[in-house]
Design a protein around this motif. Structure first.
Motif, mmCIF file in Angstrom:
data_model
loop_
_atom_site.group_PDB
_atom_site.id
_atom_site.type_symbol
_atom_site.label_atom_id
_atom_site.label_comp_id
_atom_site.label_asym_id
_atom_site.label_seq_id
_atom_site.Cartn_x
_atom_site.Cartn_y
_atom_site.Cartn_z
ATOM 1 N N PRO A 128 2.058 -0.746 -5.656
ATOM 2 C CA PRO A 128 1.688 -2.085 -5.115
ATOM 3 C C PRO A 128 0.923 -1.680 -3.948
ATOM 4 O O PRO A 128 0.066 -2.382 -3.179
ATOM 5 C CB PRO A 128 2.925 -2.789 -4.970
ATOM 6 C CG PRO A 128 3.586 -2.044 -6.246
ATOM 7 C CD PRO A 128 3.063 -0.725 -6.373
ATOM 8 N N GLY A 129 1.635 -0.602 -3.061
ATOM 9 C CA GLY A 129 1.024 -0.428 -1.845
ATOM 10 C C GLY A 129 0.163 0.635 -1.677
ATOM 11 O O GLY A 129 -0.200 1.211 -0.609
ATOM 12 N N SER A 130 -0.832 1.102 -2.765
ATOM 13 C CA SER A 130 -1.741 2.027 -2.808
ATOM 14 C C SER A 130 -2.976 1.765 -3.418
ATOM 15 O O SER A 130 -3.006 0.846 -4.426
ATOM 16 C CB SER A 130 -1.210 3.381 -3.209
ATOM 17 O OG SER A 130 -0.912 3.110 -4.471
ATOM 18 N N ALA A 131 -4.026 2.407 -3.130
ATOM 19 C CA ALA A 131 -5.412 2.047 -3.782
ATOM 20 C C ALA A 131 -5.503 2.866 -5.007
ATOM 21 O O ALA A 131 -4.672 4.013 -4.988
ATOM 22 C CB ALA A 131 -6.687 2.554 -2.687
ATOM 23 N N PRO A 132 -6.238 2.620 -5.956
ATOM 24 C CA PRO A 132 -6.331 3.549 -7.051
ATOM 25 C C PRO A 132 -6.852 4.893 -6.771
ATOM 26 O O PRO A 132 -7.472 5.320 -5.903
ATOM 27 C CB PRO A 132 -7.353 2.858 -7.992
ATOM 28 C CG PRO A 132 -7.569 1.524 -7.481
ATOM 29 C CD PRO A 132 -7.029 1.655 -6.025
#
Length: 449
Positions: free
Chosen positions: A340-344
Motif C-alpha cells: 500500500p505504501g510503495s510504488a510497483p
C-alpha cells in the motif's frame, strides 16, 4: 456501523484522487489478522495478535508520481491522502516511463478457485496453536543429545487484498498461512550447536504433524555436535536443499529489471548466453495451486504467465514491471509487486529449477570429498561482478559419507562460474514457492583451518 469493503475503499481513494486533480491513480487496500504463539519449557512464553487495515494511493500528474498510505479509513483521511499525494506528485521529478497499464492488457476472468490461495476452514484457536508449539518443543527435547529447545512457535494468518486503478482494473483475493517451527540446541557452553525445522502451508490440512517438525529440529541439532573448522582449499560443495534456493535467488536478483536498468548486475550483458548447464531451466509459474506466492494478477493489474527465465541453460529475459520495461524498450513480464505504501517494482514468484536424476546421497558419493552446506550466514556479494563470499556450516564429506560436522568456514567464488558448474539432485520440495533441489558446485574455495 459496518466497515466498508476493501473494494469500496479503493474506489473511494480513486474518486478522491481524481477530485484532487490527479490525471491517473491506482489504490490498494489490505486487511488481515495474524496470531503467533511461542512456547518455552512447555509453557506459554508469548502470544501476539495483530489485525488491521492499510490503504495506499498512488497518483500520477503527467509523468510525475507520489505514493501515500494510511491506516485510518475515515472520509476525511481519504480526502487528505489524495490532496497530499497530488501536491507531492507536482513536486516530484519527471519520469517518462511512468503510467498505468493499457486497459487492453489488464488481467480478466481469473479463477481464484483454481489457485486455492485461501483455506476456508475455521481459523485455529490460540489454544490449538499453543498445542502445536508445545508438541513441537516436546518432540525436540525428547531427542537424545538435545540439551534445550531454544524456541517453538506456531502461527496463523489470513490476509485480503484489493487493487483498483483509473484504467478500469479492479480485483482482489485472500490468502492464508499456518506454520510451525522449532529451534533445538545440543551441547553446553562453548560447544553448543543449534539447528531448526519449520513448515508452512496455505491449507491447514496440509501442514505436517508438529511432533515431526520438532523431532527433526532436535535430530539436526544433535548431528551438529562437535562441529569444527574444515580444511582450507578448493573443494566441491553441495548446497543442501534447505539453502540451495539462495543460489538461484542470486540469479533472480541479477535479472531483475531494476538492477538491469542501473547496470548493477553481473548478468547485465548475458541475454541469450548460456548461464546454467545446458539441461537446466528456471521456470516461473505464478498459477501453482496452494502455493504461498501464487497470484491472479500482478501489482499493476496484469495477468502473470508461466515463463522460462532460463531455457535449457540460456537466459531468455529479464523480470520487468511496466516502468523498467519501458526504460529497456521491452514489455512487462507482469512481475510488478507492491504494498500500500510503495510504488510497483519487479519481483518473481513460484520459481522451479530443473531437478536432476540422482538423490542427495548419490551426489555425495559422486563428490567424494568436500563440504555439504546446511546453513549460510552473512553475505559479501558484489552485484556487479558476481564475486561471492559467505559464511557456512554443515558437514565434511569423505568417501561420499559424512565424516564430521563443520562450522566457521567461508565459501568464495564467482556466481557466473558457479552457476555454470551446478549439478542438481532430485530432492526439491514441491510445496515451496522456490522449488530448488540440493546443488553440487565444483571448485569453490573454502577458508577453514
Amino acid at each position: 456501523m459496518t466497515a466498508p469493503s476493501l473494494e469500496t475503499l479503493t474506489h473511494r481513494l480513486l474518486e478522491a484522487a481524481k477530485k484532487s486533480g490527479a490525471d491517473a491513480a491506482d489504490a490498494m487496500a489490505v486487511d488481515g489478522t495474524a496470531v503467533s504463539v511461542d512456547v518455552r519449557g512447555g509453557k506459554l512464553e508469548q502470544a501476539e495478535r495483530a489485525e488491521g487495515v492499510e490503504i495506499g494511493l498512488r497518483v500520477l500528474i503527467g509523468k510525475r508520481q507520489a505514493v501515500v498510505s494510511a491506516s485510518d479509513l475515515s472520509p476525511r483521511t481519504i480526502a487528505d491522502m489524495a490532496e497530499r499525494a497530488v501536491a507531492m506528485a507536482r513536486e516530484a521529478p519527471e519520469d517518462a516511463t511512468l503510467g498505468l497499464a493499457d486497459p487492453a492488457d489488464l488481467a480478466r476472468d481469473w479463477d481464484l478457485g483454481a489457485l486455492e490461495l485461501c483455506d476456508e476452514t475455521p481459523d485455529p484457536s490460540p489454544e490449538a496453536l499453543q498445542d502445536d508449539a508445545r508438541r513441537a518443543e516436546a518432540a525436540a527435547l525428547a531427542v537424545a543429545g538435545v540439551t534445550q529447545a531454544d524456541s517453538a512457535s506456531a502461527s496463523y494468518s489470513r490476509r485480503r487484498i484489493h487493487l483498483a486503478a483509473t484504467n478500469g482494473f479492479s480485483g482482489g483475493y485472500a490468502r492464508t498461512s499456518r506454520a510451525i517451527s522449532a529451534v533445538a540446541i545440543s551441547g553446553t557452553g562453548l560447544k553448543m550447536e543449534r539447528d531448526w525445522a519449520a513448515e508452512s502451508r496455505t491449507f491447514q490440512a496440509d501442514l505436517p504433524d508438529a511432533a515431526g517438525i520438532g523431532r527433526l529440529a532436535g535430530e539436526r541439532a544433535v548431528a551438529r555436535s562437535g562441529a569444527r573448522k574444515p580444511k582450507t582449499g578448493a573443494y566441491p560443495v553441495i548446497y543442501d536443499e534447505r539453502v540451495a534456493s539462495g543460489l538461484v535467488g542470486h540469479v533472480l536478483a541479477a535479472i531483475n529489471g531494476s538492477a538491469i536498468v542501473r547496470g548493477a548486475s553481473w548478468l547485465r550483458d548475458a541475454m541469450g548466453d548460456e548461464i546454467l548447464p545446458s539441461g537446466l531451466s528456471i521456470i516461473e509459474d505464478p498459477a501453482r495451486p496452494r502455493i504461498s506466492a501464487s497470484r491472479p494478477f500482478d501489482g499493476e493489474g496484469l495477468a502473470p504467465r508461466r515463463r522460462a527465465i532460463v531455457d535449457k541453460g540460456v537466459l531468455t529475459g529479464w523480470t520487468l514491471d511496466l516502468g523498467t520495461a519501458r526504460k529497456l524498450g521491452q514489455s512487462s513480464t507482469a512481475s510488478a509487486v507492491r504494498g500500500p505504501g510503495s510504488a510497483p517494482a519487479p519481483g518473481v514468484s513460484n520459481i522451479a529449477l530443473t531437478q536432476g536424476e540422482r538423490s542427495l546421497d548419490e551426489l555425495l558419493a559422486e563428490m567424494g570429498t568436500g563440504l555439504l552446506v546446511t546453513s549460510l550466514i552473512g553475505a559479501s556479494i558484489n552485484p556487479t561482478t558476481g564475486d561471492y563470499s559467505r559464511g557456512a556450516s554443515g558437514f565434511w564429506i569423505e568417501g561420499g559419507q559424512i565424516a564430521y560436522p563443520v562450522n566457521e568456514c567461508t565459501l568464495a567464488g564467482n556466481l557466473r562460474d558457479m552457476m555454470r558448474r551446478i549439478t542438481p539432485a532430485n530432492d526439491a520440495r514441491g510445496h515451496l514457492s522456490y522449488v530448488v533441489p540440493s546443488l553440487l558446485v565444483e571448485g569453490l574455495m573454502l577458508a577453514g583451518e
